[in-house]
Design a protein around this motif. Structure first.
Motif: not given
Ligand SMILES: [Fe+2]
Length: 319
Positions: A196-223
């Protein structure tokens, strides 16, 4: 035909799988000072799970954080890469000292840090999800006016999310070709996209962390479960679905009626779940007037007629 290169306008809501309902409620309303704008239950499935919405006075788009309290289910979420890991909220840049003191007084461990040139306070939701209060200049989204935090230092709404990924390239493909995003900053293993117009409320940051395990998709506490983005209307939403399918993201869901808005969902490369949603004109006032907003439990459609069962089944929630 709608122009899908500008279809995704801004965040609509960010949804978390948290621990206990009371703990989450107290954190968002008493510590962060957000308003409880709706108390209902998840519209999917046959076992009731609360769905709690927090935001500003009216629950305006991009001020909303929502939660599924999962402790009752006994399921714990699997954290890892290819998952949204940080929720950033916008506060006035002059209010960071206030918030550092307030969070400390409330017993939170707070770290002051700076990413992409933005000063922020990092701490965790009681269930462990990472939060950042980012100091923003001139955010014109009004904060909740009647909570324990004075509106002049209050939370304006979402600022951004940080998604942990294996590959920045795959995410860049999705953001630029599929999600109306543009790359605006890069810093080491981090990349920032804005819609959109950019700025607060329109931001998606990515951080590369290939060393971590694949995250789960199931509903569960803490994600973090998913992030929803606003699109203008159903025509645009249909065009986004068609466009995504046309470039290879063939798992876009059908439109689902969520009571207050209607949504489609797509798994981004790796698995972070994004949603494109259209608010209904009545918004959160569709089932209760403004004066009573968020004060009464709203029964979701698949449990129609079962209010007493839901109230007795779900964890007690004092408010
Ligand atoms: Fe959602």
């Amino acid at each position: 035909m709608s122009d899908t290169s500008t279809a995704i306008q801004r965040h609509h809501h960010i949804t978390l799988c948290v621990g206990g309902a009371q703990e989450d409620y107290d954190f968002h309303t008493k510590v962060l000072g957000l308003k409880s704008v709706k108390k209902t239950a998840l519209y999917d499935g046959d076992v009731p799970i609360y769905h709690l919405y927090y935001g500003n006075d009216t629950g305006h788009e991009s001020t909303l954080v929502t939660s599924f309290p999962m402790r009752q289910s006994g399921r714990v979420g699997r954290r890892g890469t290819n998952q949204t890991k940080v929720l950033m909220l916008s506060v006035p840049d002059t209010a960071l000292d206030y918030w550092r003191r307030r969070l400390g007084d409330c017993g939170f461990d707070v770290t002051e840090t700076e990413v992409f040139g933005e000063k922020r306070l990092r701490f965790c939701h009681p269930c462990g999800i990472e939060y950042e209060l980012v100091g923003v200049v001139n955010d014109d989204r009004p904060a909740h006016s009647a909570g324990p935090v004075p509106a002049e230092v209050g939370v304006h709404g979402t600022h951004g999310i940080t998604v942990s990924v294996r590959s920045l390239d795959l995410s860049a493909d999705f953001m630029t070709a599929g999600w109306s995003g543009r790359l605006t900053q890069e810093e080491g293993d981090r990349a920032r996209f804005e819609v959109g117009e950019g700025g607060s409320g329109r931001i998606v940051d990515f951080v590369a962390e290939p060393q971590l395990d694949q995250a789960g998709w199931m509903y569960g506490e803490g994600i973090v479960h998913h992030t929803a983005f606003q699109v203008a209307d159903y025509d645009v939403q249909s065009a986004v679905k068609s466009h995504l399918e046309g470039i290879g993201f063939t798992d876009v869901s059908e439109r689902k009626d969520r009571g207050y808005f209607e949504s489609i969902y797509v798994r981004t490369p790796g698995g972070a779940l994004f949603e494109a949603t259209v608010s209904k004109p009545e918004g959160f006032l569709i089932d209760e007037p403004y004066e009573e907003l968020g004060t009464k439990f709203q029964v979701p459609p698949q449990f129609a007629g079962q209010r007493e069962f839901l109230i007795s089944y779900l964890e007690p929630l004092e408010y």
